[in-house]
Structure formats: C-alpha cells, structure tokens
Design an enzyme around this catalytic site. Structure first.
Site, PDB file in Angstrom:
ATOM      1  N   GLY A   1     -22.308  17.254   1.022  1.00  0.00           N
ATOM      2  CA  GLY A   1     -21.157  17.147   1.906  1.00  0.00           C
ATOM      3  C   GLY A   1     -20.945  18.377   2.756  1.00  0.00           C
ATOM      4  N   ASP A   2     -21.257  19.543   2.207  1.00  0.00           N
ATOM      5  CA  ASP A   2     -21.160  20.794   2.960  1.00  0.00           C
ATOM      6  C   ASP A   2     -22.040  20.717   4.203  1.00  0.00           C
ATOM      7  OD1 ASP A   2     -20.579  23.638   3.420  1.00  0.00           O
ATOM      8  OD2 ASP A   2     -22.616  23.986   2.704  1.00  0.00           O
ATOM      9  N   CYS A   3     -23.231  20.206   4.043  1.00  0.00           N
ATOM     10  CA  CYS A   3     -24.172  20.072   5.148  1.00  0.00           C
ATOM     11  C   CYS A   3     -23.687  19.044   6.172  1.00  0.00           C
ATOM     12  CB  CYS A   3     -25.533  19.664   4.594  1.00  0.00           C
ATOM     13  SG  CYS A   3     -26.772  19.380   5.859  1.00  0.00           S
TER      14      CYS A   3
END
Length: 129
Positions: A22-24
C-alpha cells in the site's frame, strides 16, 4: 489493473504486508498526480510528494476519508493501525505512524483486490484542496 497475475487473498496477508504494498501504491498515486499536474524539476516534485506521504499527511488523509469507508475498509484500516511495527517512528508521533500504516494497509488491500475505482475515489478526496 494489477501488475502481477498471481492470485492472492489479501485477507490472509498480515496487515504489515498490506501496508508494504500500500505504501508503494499510495506513493505512485501521489507521484502521478504531481507529474500530471505540471512539468517541473524533479527536486520540486520530491518536495511536493513528501507533503503527501509523511505519517502526518497520511493521518490527515485518513481524517478526510474515515466517514465514507465501508465496514470492511474500516476493519482493514484498523488491522494496519493496530499492527506491531517493531520500531519507533523518527519524524512523527507513534499515533500518526500507526494511522499512516492503517492507511497504507487499506490502499494495499484495495490494490490487491483490484479495486482501482475505489482507490481513485478515496485518493481524489484525499488530494482535494
């Protein structure tokens, strides 16, 4: 649209695995938004992106979307928020860091369930002035 065709059940992944992807996804949304808004020097793009991807900014993002999340999305967010990260944040409060992890887990879950429309809907609200 996913990049890898391998099937995965996101509900069986740890919340930190969801936050990892999700960070990406969140970062690419920020970067694509910045690049499509104006052609500018890379240093400017980087400075602008930091305003969106910090734990403090992601905490503010959550405040903007929390009332429209489904029960399932809220549960995924809470799994991420409550995950034991194993280290202390440097540039944010512990609460902000956990909130940001929850937001990242939510975006990771939506990506892995191939729910791009919902990702776009939530990010539009987050990125409104």
């Amino acid at each position: 649209m996913r990049f890898v065709d391998k099937e995965v059940n996101p509900k069986q992944l740890s919340p930190l695995n969801l936050a990892f992807i999700g960070d990406c996804i969140y970062e690419i949304l920020v970067r694509e938004t910045l690049v499509t808004n104006a052609n500018r020097p890379v240093n400017d793009l980087h400075r602008q992106s930091v305003k969106f991807v910090s734990a403090k900014a992601q905490t503010q993002a959550y405040e903007r979307i929390k009332d429209i999340l489904t029960d399932d999305e809220t549960a995924i967010y809470k799994r991420g928020r409550n995950a034991k990260v194993g280290h202390s944040p440097k540039s944010a409060s512990e609460g902000e860091y956990h909130c940001a992890t929850g937001v990242e887990a939510l975006f990771g879950y939506l990506y892995l369930t191939d729910n791009m429309q919902r990702i776009k809907e939530l990010f539009k609200i987050i990125s409104e002035d």
